[in-house]
Design an enzyme around this catalytic site. Sequence first.
Site, PDB file in Angstrom:
ATOM      1  N   CYS A 122       0.846  -1.199   0.000  1.00 41.33           N
ATOM      2  CA  CYS A 122       0.000   0.000   0.000  1.00 41.33           C
ATOM      3  C   CYS A 122       0.882   1.249   0.000  1.00 41.33           C
ATOM      4  O   CYS A 122       2.058   1.206   0.339  1.00 41.33           O
ATOM      5  CB  CYS A 122      -0.863   0.018   1.259  1.00 41.33           C
ATOM      6  SG  CYS A 122      -1.903  -1.405   1.425  1.00 41.33           S
ATOM      7  N   ARG A 165       4.245   1.008  -6.443  1.00 39.80           N
ATOM      8  CA  ARG A 165       4.246   0.083  -5.303  1.00 39.80           C
ATOM      9  C   ARG A 165       3.235  -1.046  -5.489  1.00 39.80           C
ATOM     10  O   ARG A 165       3.224  -2.004  -4.736  1.00 39.80           O
ATOM     11  CB  ARG A 165       3.949   0.833  -4.009  1.00 39.80           C
ATOM     12  CG  ARG A 165       5.001   1.877  -3.667  1.00 39.80           C
ATOM     13  CD  ARG A 165       4.526   2.806  -2.564  1.00 39.80           C
ATOM     14  NE  ARG A 165       4.298   2.094  -1.325  1.00 39.80           N
ATOM     15  CZ  ARG A 165       5.270   1.822  -0.424  1.00 39.80           C
ATOM     16  NH1 ARG A 165       6.506   2.198  -0.688  1.00 39.80           N
ATOM     17  NH2 ARG A 165       5.017   1.188   0.690  1.00 39.80           N
ATOM     18  N   TRP A 192      -3.008  -2.315  -1.570  1.00 41.63           N
ATOM     19  CA  TRP A 192      -2.603  -3.607  -2.154  1.00 41.63           C
ATOM     20  C   TRP A 192      -3.160  -4.635  -1.174  1.00 41.63           C
ATOM     21  O   TRP A 192      -2.666  -4.757  -0.049  1.00 41.63           O
ATOM     22  CB  TRP A 192      -1.082  -3.667  -2.237  1.00 41.63           C
ATOM     23  CG  TRP A 192      -0.531  -4.813  -3.004  1.00 41.63           C
ATOM     24  CD1 TRP A 192      -0.595  -4.996  -4.359  1.00 41.63           C
ATOM     25  CD2 TRP A 192       0.162  -5.937  -2.483  1.00 41.63           C
ATOM     26  NE1 TRP A 192       0.026  -6.155  -4.698  1.00 41.63           N
ATOM     27  CE2 TRP A 192       0.501  -6.771  -3.586  1.00 41.63           C
ATOM     28  CE3 TRP A 192       0.533  -6.331  -1.224  1.00 41.63           C
ATOM     29  CZ2 TRP A 192       1.200  -7.959  -3.444  1.00 41.63           C
ATOM     30  CZ3 TRP A 192       1.228  -7.514  -1.071  1.00 41.63           C
ATOM     31  CH2 TRP A 192       1.547  -8.324  -2.172  1.00 41.63           C
ATOM     32  N   ASN A 237      -0.642   1.468   5.845  1.00 40.74           N
ATOM     33  CA  ASN A 237       0.168   0.496   5.100  1.00 40.74           C
ATOM     34  C   ASN A 237       0.757  -0.450   6.125  1.00 40.74           C
ATOM     35  O   ASN A 237       1.398  -0.023   7.080  1.00 40.74           O
ATOM     36  CB  ASN A 237       1.289   1.182   4.312  1.00 40.74           C
ATOM     37  CG  ASN A 237       2.211   0.160   3.653  1.00 40.74           C
ATOM     38  OD1 ASN A 237       1.755  -0.924   3.275  1.00 40.74           O
ATOM     39  ND2 ASN A 237       3.486   0.458   3.554  1.00 40.74           N
ATOM     40  N   GLY A 238       0.516  -1.759   5.923  1.00 38.61           N
ATOM     41  CA  GLY A 238       1.080  -2.755   6.843  1.00 38.61           C
ATOM     42  C   GLY A 238       0.017  -3.786   7.195  1.00 38.61           C
ATOM     43  O   GLY A 238      -0.989  -3.929   6.506  1.00 38.61           O
ATOM     44  N   GLU A 290      19.476 -14.853 -11.849  1.00 39.89           N
ATOM     45  CA  GLU A 290      18.929 -13.495 -11.972  1.00 39.89           C
ATOM     46  C   GLU A 290      18.210 -13.325 -13.307  1.00 39.89           C
ATOM     47  O   GLU A 290      17.124 -12.756 -13.375  1.00 39.89           O
ATOM     48  CB  GLU A 290      20.050 -12.473 -11.815  1.00 39.89           C
ATOM     49  CG  GLU A 290      19.653 -11.017 -12.043  1.00 39.89           C
ATOM     50  CD  GLU A 290      18.529 -10.516 -11.150  1.00 39.89           C
ATOM     51  OE1 GLU A 290      18.172 -11.212 -10.177  1.00 39.89           O
ATOM     52  OE2 GLU A 290      17.964  -9.463 -11.460  1.00 39.89           O
ATOM     53  N   LYS A 314      14.245 -12.358 -13.639  1.00 36.34           N
ATOM     54  CA  LYS A 314      13.809 -11.196 -14.439  1.00 36.34           C
ATOM     55  C   LYS A 314      12.760 -11.616 -15.455  1.00 36.34           C
ATOM     56  O   LYS A 314      11.727 -10.957 -15.618  1.00 36.34           O
ATOM     57  CB  LYS A 314      15.021 -10.577 -15.160  1.00 36.34           C
ATOM     58  CG  LYS A 314      15.918  -9.756 -14.259  1.00 36.34           C
ATOM     59  CD  LYS A 314      15.361  -8.382 -14.080  1.00 36.34           C
ATOM     60  CE  LYS A 314      15.308  -7.784 -12.716  1.00 36.34           C
ATOM     61  NZ  LYS A 314      15.434  -8.511 -11.539  1.00 36.34           N
ATOM     62  N   GLU A 370       9.367 -12.546 -13.692  1.00 41.38           N
ATOM     63  CA  GLU A 370       8.584 -11.490 -13.033  1.00 41.38           C
ATOM     64  C   GLU A 370       8.104 -10.430 -14.019  1.00 41.38           C
ATOM     65  O   GLU A 370       7.142  -9.726 -13.737  1.00 41.38           O
ATOM     66  CB  GLU A 370       9.376 -10.837 -11.912  1.00 41.38           C
ATOM     67  CG  GLU A 370      10.617 -10.088 -12.329  1.00 41.38           C
ATOM     68  CD  GLU A 370      11.275  -9.364 -11.155  1.00 41.38           C
ATOM     69  OE1 GLU A 370      10.573  -8.984 -10.214  1.00 41.38           O
ATOM     70  OE2 GLU A 370      12.498  -9.188 -11.197  1.00 41.38           O
ATOM     71  N   HIS A 383      22.298 -33.937 -14.274  1.00 41.66           N
ATOM     72  CA  HIS A 383      21.648 -34.430 -13.037  1.00 41.66           C
ATOM     73  C   HIS A 383      20.144 -34.165 -13.054  1.00 41.66           C
ATOM     74  O   HIS A 383      19.492 -34.176 -12.012  1.00 41.66           O
ATOM     75  CB  HIS A 383      22.311 -33.759 -11.828  1.00 41.66           C
ATOM     76  CG  HIS A 383      23.775 -34.020 -11.753  1.00 41.66           C
ATOM     77  ND1 HIS A 383      24.321 -35.203 -11.303  1.00 41.66           N
ATOM     78  CD2 HIS A 383      24.826 -33.269 -12.157  1.00 41.66           C
ATOM     79  CE1 HIS A 383      25.635 -35.163 -11.394  1.00 41.66           C
ATOM     80  NE2 HIS A 383      25.972 -33.991 -11.901  1.00 41.66           N
ATOM     81  N   LYS A 385       6.873  -3.407  -5.279  1.00 36.92           N
ATOM     82  CA  LYS A 385       8.281  -2.986  -5.344  1.00 36.92           C
ATOM     83  C   LYS A 385       9.013  -3.325  -4.050  1.00 36.92           C
ATOM     84  O   LYS A 385      10.167  -3.709  -4.063  1.00 36.92           O
ATOM     85  CB  LYS A 385       8.385  -1.474  -5.601  1.00 36.92           C
ATOM     86  CG  LYS A 385       9.822  -0.966  -5.693  1.00 36.92           C
ATOM     87  CD  LYS A 385      10.583  -1.658  -6.800  1.00 36.92           C
ATOM     88  CE  LYS A 385      12.043  -1.270  -6.836  1.00 36.92           C
ATOM     89  NZ  LYS A 385      12.806  -2.110  -7.786  1.00 36.92           N
TER      90      LYS A 385
HETATM   91  C1  AGP Z   1      13.669  -8.115  -8.148  1.00 39.51           C
HETATM   92  O1  AGP Z   1      13.515  -7.765  -9.509  1.00 39.51           O
HETATM   93  C2  AGP Z   1      12.348  -8.211  -7.425  1.00 39.51           C
HETATM   94  N1  AGP Z   1      11.584  -7.057  -7.561  1.00 39.51           N
HETATM   95  C3  AGP Z   1      12.504  -8.697  -6.002  1.00 39.51           C
HETATM   96  O2  AGP Z   1      13.009 -10.008  -6.070  1.00 39.51           O
HETATM   97  C4  AGP Z   1      13.418  -7.864  -5.070  1.00 39.51           C
HETATM   98  O3  AGP Z   1      14.758  -8.004  -5.460  1.00 39.51           O
HETATM   99  C5  AGP Z   1      13.272  -8.416  -3.637  1.00 39.51           C
HETATM  100  O4  AGP Z   1      11.934  -8.259  -3.238  1.00 39.51           O
HETATM  101  C6  AGP Z   1      14.197  -7.725  -2.631  1.00 39.51           C
HETATM  102  O5  AGP Z   1      13.871  -6.364  -2.519  1.00 39.51           O
HETATM  103  P1  AGP Z   1      14.889  -5.393  -1.727  1.00 39.51           P
HETATM  104  O6  AGP Z   1      16.177  -5.397  -2.481  1.00 39.51           O
HETATM  105  O7  AGP Z   1      14.211  -4.070  -1.711  1.00 39.51           O
HETATM  106  O8  AGP Z   1      15.057  -5.969  -0.348  1.00 39.51           O
END
Ligand code: AGP
Length: 613
Positions: free
Chosen positions: A2, A27, A74, A98-99, A488, A492, A495, A511, A608
């Site tokens: 949120c 967010r 959210w 938020n929380g 990584e 990417k 997501e 394996h 985010k």
């Molecule tokens: C990465 O592209 C993602 N958005 C997610 O995995 C992110 O790296 C993870 O949530 C950690 O966030 P932070 O670096 O703000 O702790």
Amino acid sequence: MCGIVGYIGNRSAIPVLMDGLKKLEYRGYDSAGVAYINGNGLEIKKTKGRIEDLHKILPFPLPECKIGVGHTRWATHGEPSDRNAHPHACGGVVVVHNGIIENYQQLRSRLTSEGHEFSSETDTEVIPRLISSHMEKGNTFEESMKKAVSDLRGSYALGIMSGNCPGKLFAIRNGSPLVIGVGQNEYFFASDIPAFLQFTNKFIFLEDGQICMLSRDDITVENLGPNGSSKKARQSSGAKVVEISWTPEMAEKDGFDYFMLKEMYEQPRTVRDTMSEWLDNPPKMLDSLGLTPKMVLGLRRLHIAACGTSYHAGLVAKYIIEALAHIPVDVEIASEFRYRDQLIDKNNLFISITQSGETADTLAAQREASKKGAFTLSICNVVGSTASREADSVLYTRAGPEIGVASTKAFTAQLAALCLIAIALGMKRGRLIAAEAETLINQLKKMPSLIEKALASGKHVKDIVGRIKGSRSMLYLGRGINYPIALEGALKLKEISYIHAEGYPAGEMKHGPIALIERGLPVVVIAPMDNLFEKTLSNIEEVKARGGKVIVVTDEPGLRTKADEVIEVPPAHPALSPFLNVIPLQLMAFWSGVLNGTDVDKPRNLAKSVTVE
Ligand code: AGP
């Protein structure tokens, strides 16, 4: 997560609030709302959907008002709906949150037994009702607010306003991010800096357990105690004004169509900015971080905990730090680290890696390490964030606001910070001779221009993505220091484009994963000309032999005859090749998302910053 905003001052409040909410869209949210106080008293407008949908239900012309709060939700409790949208109100008191309120069921039962009839399924609605309940017992509004907050358990950033107290706004922080913007006879609060960066670059970063009272010409920060008690906070703890060097443009798109695209192309600068202060004397950085020579020489083990992309940066760091400083490095997913009985003590250094500085699991891991006596260092991108303030020390990445949900520039900035740490530890511990250190430092100085060259493959990567369009699964392979880059790249792609992808150590193919290879399956192989090149070449051949479509990322032009697609990156020191090999994989995910028509900057289901478990 949120997003909450609030404003009090001399401007028309509603446009300020709506613009702030717009800036927090990244967010992730599913409903939005505002509350304001005008000549008719307190009004609330809220709806499921986007901010555009909220605009449609606002009265026009906009009522003249100088105070208000806003929210993008959210969903955590209760589905996205008009009635579950914030703000929530009771007895003239309005709250945005938020929380997560962990004891909301118990509070809801208590309030229901007092005759309250809840109109939503949210945890948040207990807050205005609690305040109202305390007021009915004869407490003033401010006393009731503080008492209500002391009843809460969980994480919350709250914005509170009351029709009975039209000249004041209240902001309360406990476990969720909340910043106070300081203007000229006007104040703002928000979940994150970009919301009001166009109005001010002066911010106060509230600490957990603090309440901030805002009027047009005054601001007070207090530490909340038990049973609604409170006392004025000292300037040194969370009440001081910090000037942020970000500009509004840095938080905008600068002419790019997507934040993610802009942020990928900022990487030469952000890597340079992250290293510039210490690259000429990395050991001096350790002193500034409070890592004394005695501590550095006494280090027995280094623990890294992080999530997602930040975790992948930690995995790369393991290879570099162990090679340069000869310290054993454990790297762990923060949500795993926090719940096991960690063997960590005062002879250990704990590093949290977090772009936002607010990731719940990473914060919890850092707190666990601190409890067990380790020196905690946070590598973080947001000044004043919780991780940066709770750690014993912080090394800021200088990537600027990262708005795209997919972390790109923060990742390479994290690599830069971790390289500085590896070099500094190696030099301080006498494991890295001066000549080797100088070679690495000179290579790092060239890294921004090498990244620039790697980014030039953007068009070529887009064409490749066009040729594999329609693939519903992909495999990413890497060896050694590039195995985390395979992870990584897969993350990417997942997501951003919603295509399933897996990253694997190339040596693991026999394996199990080789069973996946079938005609046309795209397999991305990271194959730098390093000591593992020949082994990786064998993997390429075994994939080709089974009809896989090999897309290779390499600095070795000779691979053009071995692979279906070749993406060339400039040659680099083996320890630094991840900086360059990740670039085409970021671009691949981006173009896959665009071609698949996904919301590249705000992918479905993602936020985010994951500020709740
Ligand atoms: C990465 O592209 C993602 N958005 C997610 O995995 C992110 O790296 C993870 O949530 C950690 O966030 P932070 O670096 O703000 O702790």
